[in-house]
Design an enzyme around this catalytic site. Sequence first.
Site, PDB file in Angstrom:
ATOM      1  N   LYS A 268       0.844  -1.214   0.000  1.00 25.58           N
ATOM      2  CA  LYS A 268       0.000   0.000   0.000  1.00 25.58           C
ATOM      3  C   LYS A 268       0.869   1.249   0.000  1.00 25.58           C
ATOM      4  O   LYS A 268       1.727   1.413   0.862  1.00 25.58           O
ATOM      5  CB  LYS A 268      -0.911  -0.014   1.231  1.00 25.58           C
ATOM      6  CG  LYS A 268      -1.701   1.285   1.458  1.00 25.58           C
ATOM      7  CD  LYS A 268      -2.625   1.187   2.680  1.00 25.58           C
ATOM      8  CE  LYS A 268      -3.294   2.543   2.975  1.00 25.58           C
ATOM      9  NZ  LYS A 268      -4.156   2.502   4.176  1.00 25.58           N
ATOM     10  N   ASP A 273      -2.402  10.027   4.081  1.00 33.03           N
ATOM     11  CA  ASP A 273      -3.807   9.667   4.235  1.00 33.03           C
ATOM     12  C   ASP A 273      -4.507  10.699   5.115  1.00 33.03           C
ATOM     13  O   ASP A 273      -4.512  10.590   6.344  1.00 33.03           O
ATOM     14  CB  ASP A 273      -3.933   8.260   4.847  1.00 33.03           C
ATOM     15  CG  ASP A 273      -5.384   7.809   4.927  1.00 33.03           C
ATOM     16  OD1 ASP A 273      -6.258   8.500   4.364  1.00 33.03           O
ATOM     17  OD2 ASP A 273      -5.634   6.746   5.553  1.00 33.03           O
ATOM     18  N   LYS A 280      -9.749  12.875   8.588  1.00 32.60           N
ATOM     19  CA  LYS A 280      -9.360  12.358   9.907  1.00 32.60           C
ATOM     20  C   LYS A 280      -9.227  13.493  10.925  1.00 32.60           C
ATOM     21  O   LYS A 280      -8.783  14.579  10.564  1.00 32.60           O
ATOM     22  CB  LYS A 280      -7.985  11.677   9.811  1.00 32.60           C
ATOM     23  CG  LYS A 280      -7.975  10.333   9.122  1.00 32.60           C
ATOM     24  CD  LYS A 280      -6.550   9.773   9.103  1.00 32.60           C
ATOM     25  CE  LYS A 280      -6.470   8.470   8.334  1.00 32.60           C
ATOM     26  NZ  LYS A 280      -7.133   7.351   9.021  1.00 32.60           N
ATOM     27  N   ASP A 291       1.601   6.022   5.756  1.00 27.88           N
ATOM     28  CA  ASP A 291       0.626   5.139   5.120  1.00 27.88           C
ATOM     29  C   ASP A 291       1.127   4.525   3.806  1.00 27.88           C
ATOM     30  O   ASP A 291       0.386   3.848   3.107  1.00 27.88           O
ATOM     31  CB  ASP A 291      -0.698   5.892   4.908  1.00 27.88           C
ATOM     32  CG  ASP A 291      -1.912   4.991   5.024  1.00 27.88           C
ATOM     33  OD1 ASP A 291      -1.786   3.896   5.598  1.00 27.88           O
ATOM     34  OD2 ASP A 291      -2.982   5.383   4.521  1.00 27.88           O
ATOM     35  N   ASP A 350     -12.063   7.240   3.810  1.00 30.01           N
ATOM     36  CA  ASP A 350     -10.869   6.943   4.603  1.00 30.01           C
ATOM     37  C   ASP A 350     -10.510   5.457   4.567  1.00 30.01           C
ATOM     38  O   ASP A 350      -9.442   5.056   5.006  1.00 30.01           O
ATOM     39  CB  ASP A 350     -11.087   7.408   6.052  1.00 30.01           C
ATOM     40  CG  ASP A 350      -9.795   7.502   6.828  1.00 30.01           C
ATOM     41  OD1 ASP A 350      -8.712   7.437   6.202  1.00 30.01           O
ATOM     42  OD2 ASP A 350      -9.862   7.634   8.061  1.00 30.01           O
ATOM     43  N   GLU A 352      -9.412   3.767   2.148  1.00 32.63           N
ATOM     44  CA  GLU A 352      -8.883   3.890   0.790  1.00 32.63           C
ATOM     45  C   GLU A 352      -7.826   2.840   0.461  1.00 32.63           C
ATOM     46  O   GLU A 352      -7.599   2.545  -0.713  1.00 32.63           O
ATOM     47  CB  GLU A 352      -8.292   5.298   0.594  1.00 32.63           C
ATOM     48  CG  GLU A 352      -6.848   5.487   1.075  1.00 32.63           C
ATOM     49  CD  GLU A 352      -6.658   5.271   2.566  1.00 32.63           C
ATOM     50  OE1 GLU A 352      -7.645   5.394   3.313  1.00 32.63           O
ATOM     51  OE2 GLU A 352      -5.534   4.947   3.005  1.00 32.63           O
ATOM     52  N   ARG A 354      -7.750  -0.383   0.913  1.00 31.53           N
ATOM     53  CA  ARG A 354      -8.323  -1.566   0.261  1.00 31.53           C
ATOM     54  C   ARG A 354      -8.693  -1.276  -1.193  1.00 31.53           C
ATOM     55  O   ARG A 354      -8.740  -2.180  -2.021  1.00 31.53           O
ATOM     56  CB  ARG A 354      -9.520  -2.068   1.079  1.00 31.53           C
ATOM     57  CG  ARG A 354     -10.646  -1.111   1.195  1.00 31.53           C
ATOM     58  CD  ARG A 354     -11.593  -1.432   2.363  1.00 31.53           C
ATOM     59  NE  ARG A 354     -11.040  -1.012   3.650  1.00 31.53           N
ATOM     60  CZ  ARG A 354     -11.638  -1.192   4.813  1.00 31.53           C
ATOM     61  NH1 ARG A 354     -12.795  -1.815   4.881  1.00 31.53           N
ATOM     62  NH2 ARG A 354     -11.064  -0.789   5.941  1.00 31.53           N
TER      63      ARG A 354
END
Length: 508
Positions: A268, A273, A280, A291, A350, A352, A354
């Site tokens: 990933k 993020d 967030k 991230d 959020d 994201e 996946r």
Amino acid sequence: MVFAVRVEQGSVDAWEDQAVVVNLFQGIKRPGGATGAVDKALDGAISELIEAGNIKGKFKEVTLFPTFGKIPAKKVAVVGLGKRKDFTLDRVREVSAAVLKELRKRNVRAFTTIVHGAGIGGLDPEAAAEAVAEGAILGNYRFDRKTVGVEDRPDVERVTLLEREPKKVTAFKEAVARATVVCEATNLARTLINLPAAEKTPTYLAKVAKDAGKKAGVKVTVLDHRQAKKLGMGAFLGVAAGSEQPPKFIVMEYNGAKRGRPVAIVGKGITFDSGGLNIKPYEFMKTMKEDMSGAAAVIATMQAIGQLKPKVNVIAVAPCTENMPGGRAQKPGDIVTAMNKKTIEILNTDAEGRLILADALSYVTEKDPQAIVDLATLTGACAVGLGKKVAGLMGTDDRLQRRLQNAAEAVGDRVWPLPLYDEFEEQVKSDVADVKNIGGRYGGAITAALLLKKFVDDRPWVHMDIAGPAYNEGGADSNKKEYNPKGATGFGVRILVRMLEDWNKKVA
Ligand code: BES
Ligand code: ZN
Ligand code: ZN
């Protein structure tokens, strides 16, 4: 900064350097072996310090004192190995890192050490030598941009592992060479993760991957927005839509076996993020430059693999983009189509990771891989469930999962399986698409993995959720070790390299 670990043949009591390092198990009164030899040459100074209670042999305790010309080395350091019953290979790494940092603080720029655990410690001597080198190289890592108070900050330039038996010296040299490759790769991953998001854009990561590929003889291809769109990567591009930074889909290929289907590793690569429109709160956003830890791990792994040249074919993929709010950002309620034509309902921008992995997994699945491993800082839920020192494993193949467990065990990192039961399926059912991108409050790590499972087409696949161990915030609950500094740990690199090196061995 120059820094290297080397191996020499000799005995510490007759070796010249700024310092020599010997060791002591807790509770031992009369040291033997190399420590005993140094003690004797110093007219029993170490025994006296033990007797007086100044040296206890406690795990990671470092005692440094001058030798007053009684041996060629200027100083001697005695490091505690702790209780013998608690002794492990990972303790060797920690001890080695503790010594390096203490001597560095005390302005020792070059020192010589015996291999902890190779003698009375009862460990495999070569593995112990490798662990000493790993502890030193990983422990020596720092990242900061300080300009004040660092002008004369000392650095260690050279660590020498000393061994008396010439036969072992050869084996130790190989072990140290391997440790150097793997730990330099780990430190590369750490730096990428520690870099501010403003600097390590997807474009920057693509350039680093290309440089790493050139250095290690690994083929690197970078797909841009247009190419990703042509391949139908709607899930990846949906996440990228809110960002001003162009997304990059990095592909690295290593061919170490003449024939055979590749092993795929996927990481990933969210370079920041923010959460997107489901933005967030401060507390959760402040470390989100981390991230892309999965992407950093696979890029670094390919650099090491290219240098170590195991007999296996590997394809690595890192989908890289920011997750930002913005006028064009994707919105809750949107429906995206991934490369394998499956549709995903976005209910929370959020979730994201996946989404970009859905396309990355579809992409590698088309390459007919024999196995797929993905690494991702995917869910806070995994860190809550297992703690921040442990990565979660979920997948469809027990043997592949055991490969990862064995590799993790060998390198001293913690991984633990979570159940990917079919019963959780209901939680990711969508009214309007094939799957939705959130699965409710309970079992968050598992429902995230269940989405990924829809994009691997029943291949042997294991997902490693590294949201906990990737980043060490420094607290008692963090993945902190003597060789894991504050910030990025580089978690996953050493596991993946070990798994790929052991690929053709029987799986225990
Ligand atoms: N990148 C985060 C997960 C994360 C959390 C990584 C803490 C490292 C440390 C991920 O994209 C995310 O935001 N996940 C959400 C999912 C939720 C919206 C279903 C989470 O875990 O809260
Ligand atoms: Zn997120
Ligand atoms: Zn994320």
